[in-house]
Design an enzyme around this catalytic site. Sequence first.
Site, short mmCIF file in Angstrom:
data_model
loop_
_atom_site.label_atom_id
_atom_site.label_comp_id
_atom_site.label_asym_id
_atom_site.label_seq_id
_atom_site.Cartn_x
_atom_site.Cartn_y
_atom_site.Cartn_z
N HIS A 254 0.84 -1.10 0.06
CA HIS A 254 -0.14 -0.04 -0.05
C HIS A 254 1.20 1.17 -0.02
CE1 HIS A 254 -3.07 2.82 0.96
NE2 HIS A 254 -4.06 1.80 0.63
N ARG A 303 -2.39 1.22 -7.53
CA ARG A 303 -1.61 1.27 -6.47
C ARG A 303 0.00 1.06 -6.24
NH1 ARG A 303 -5.41 -1.67 -1.70
NH2 ARG A 303 -6.47 0.28 -1.59
#
Length: 598
Positions: A254, A303
């Site tokens: 992330h 991402r």
Amino acid sequence: MNGNRGTGSGPRLYAPAPGWTLTSDVVVVGSGVAGLTVALRCAAAGAKVTVVTKAQLDDGSTRWAQGGIAAALGEGDTPEQHLADTLVAGAGLCDEPAVRTLVTEGPGAVRRLITTGAHFDADEDSGEILLGREGGHHRNRIVHAGGDATGAEVSRALIEAVRAAEIEFVENALVLDLLTDAEGRAAGVTLHVMGEGRRDGVGAVRARAVVLATGGMGQVFSATTNPHVSTGDGVALALRAGAEVSDLEFVQFHPTVLWLGPDAEGQQPLVSEAVRGEGAHLVDADGVRFMVGQHELAELAPRDIVAKAITRRMQETGTEHMFLDGRHFGAAMWERRFPTILAACRAHGIDPVTQPIPVAPAAHYASGGVRADLRGRTTVPGLYACGEVACTGVHGANRLASNSLLEGLVFAERIAADIAAEPAVPGEPVIPEPAPAPLLASEARYEVQRIMTAGAGVLRSAESLATAAGALERLRTASVEAYDRDGKTAEPCVETWEATNLALVARVLVAAARRREETRGCHWREDRPDRDDQAWRRHLVVRLTPHRTLEVRTTPAADFPPTRGGDRDTAPIVDDGAAPHGPAPDRIASHAVPKESL
Ligand SMILES: Cc1cc2nc3c(=O)[nH]c(=O)nc-3n(C[C@H](O)[C@H](O)[C@H](O)COP(=O)(O)OP(=O)(O)OC[C@H]3O[C@@H](n4cnc5c(N)ncnc54)[C@H](O)[C@@H]3O)c2cc1C
């Protein structure tokens, strides 16, 4: 400690023989969105269900989910558009039928979750569900609850429903290994319960269907958004049971995790993508918005793109983090829309209302896992995998934001339907065979995490991966040598079982990452910066043989379960620490591990 009494014929965790037995129709391992949804749907179909879970019912990634659940519920949105966004994020490796299943059945699954009792944020006047937007989505399609507390609400609603239904659950129950009958069909699990009385210590749950819903493996790395329980146990169990595992090299980091300093370890607070979705900017220490011009969606790019851009900028500027600037939201919006993130930041001395938030990438999501078809069936009959532990092919090389809770919901319902339609009943579990596999000491957990973060993190190269493979091999060899020398292994307990599982998963992940000599999705090889569709638009599928060698094969193309084609390398593999050989389109040169006791 001497003499393992495992179960079945393949490799097993070192553990005492089961001292008690429980019988059910279905045993569900794990109590996140996937496990509890399977349990509820199976119970509704009349099955006797037992949920076993490592800690408390709400421990797991589900309750930490912030952003929400993606589903084409908004006006003008369609499953087709959701499909398109998912395929783009998956970087050429999604299984289209699986994604189609996800996006077309998704809206119904979300509605059924609402019927089960989940309350999502809705417009006060119209009562319409509010839809947010996240990275990689071209539409507002993220259902959320409590602003940024979606997972907590999903978990609450499902737990309440499970408690109300006739579902038995056993907490503090760490599942060790699969029980199989003489035909190799799943017949239950062995587990260790930290309880009192009848169900204390190692026991067995016998069942005609076993559903793995054990979540992710973020704890393989030092910094992760995943909770302490996410140690890859389900993948390790499936490997030992001989099930196929796929795409393990695709770990999503992330991009925006609250940076807590250079020595921070374990679970770190996430600053959800939804914050960028609402207009927060990523900036460097000089306030430069470095995502602009890098991707048409800027901060809302998928991402992997954002994580790579942040990492690159950190390298260029010699810093350990970047900043997420949402000061222009103002206090009222922070409090209403992101109360959880606001509280987490403030608890660590950062006030997002007046300060940019320091952020850096951390391990977040396992796109790969136990290979499962559209009905959640693994390659071991009677064994199902659901949720983050599974690899259904919906995420490809990179998960699209908020597709994972949805995957848990959709495939849980499919698994329950398959179990209801499956009449097969396993025979007696195979008589236990001694299969000693010495356990690693509990401290090995931190060693594995350091090795993996240094060698197999956001940035990978042949060299860093070889170093990681060598270090993991030395860790294993030390425990095997000690066992061979004096028959001793670390004391079986939760910490040593988890450390042993983490090490197994780490080794397989590194083996896959070494072989994939390209950059794709969230697998970023510095020495192979380009995507190579010719050689690598295919999946790496691994299986642990009963002789503890790793069998690796590639699928013929990106097609996913249930095809059985592709090339296979069955030779025992030797991990000599050397660089893996170059890619062959249909055949992966093998390396790694003599006397493989993975
Ligand atoms: C901070 C954070 C934010 C996220 N935000 C989002 C989001 O906004 N939207 C989205 O779609 N996804 C999000 N995700 C991902 C998503 O939350 C997970 O992928 C999803 O919840 C996984 O659900 P699960 O049921 O598969 O596993 P989990 O919820 O992780 O549950 C796994 C269960 O298995 C149990 N278990 C593990 N090993 C064993 C064992 N050996 N024996 C017995 N039990 C075991 C655990 O205790 C737990 O109960 C987020 C994840 C994190 C960490």
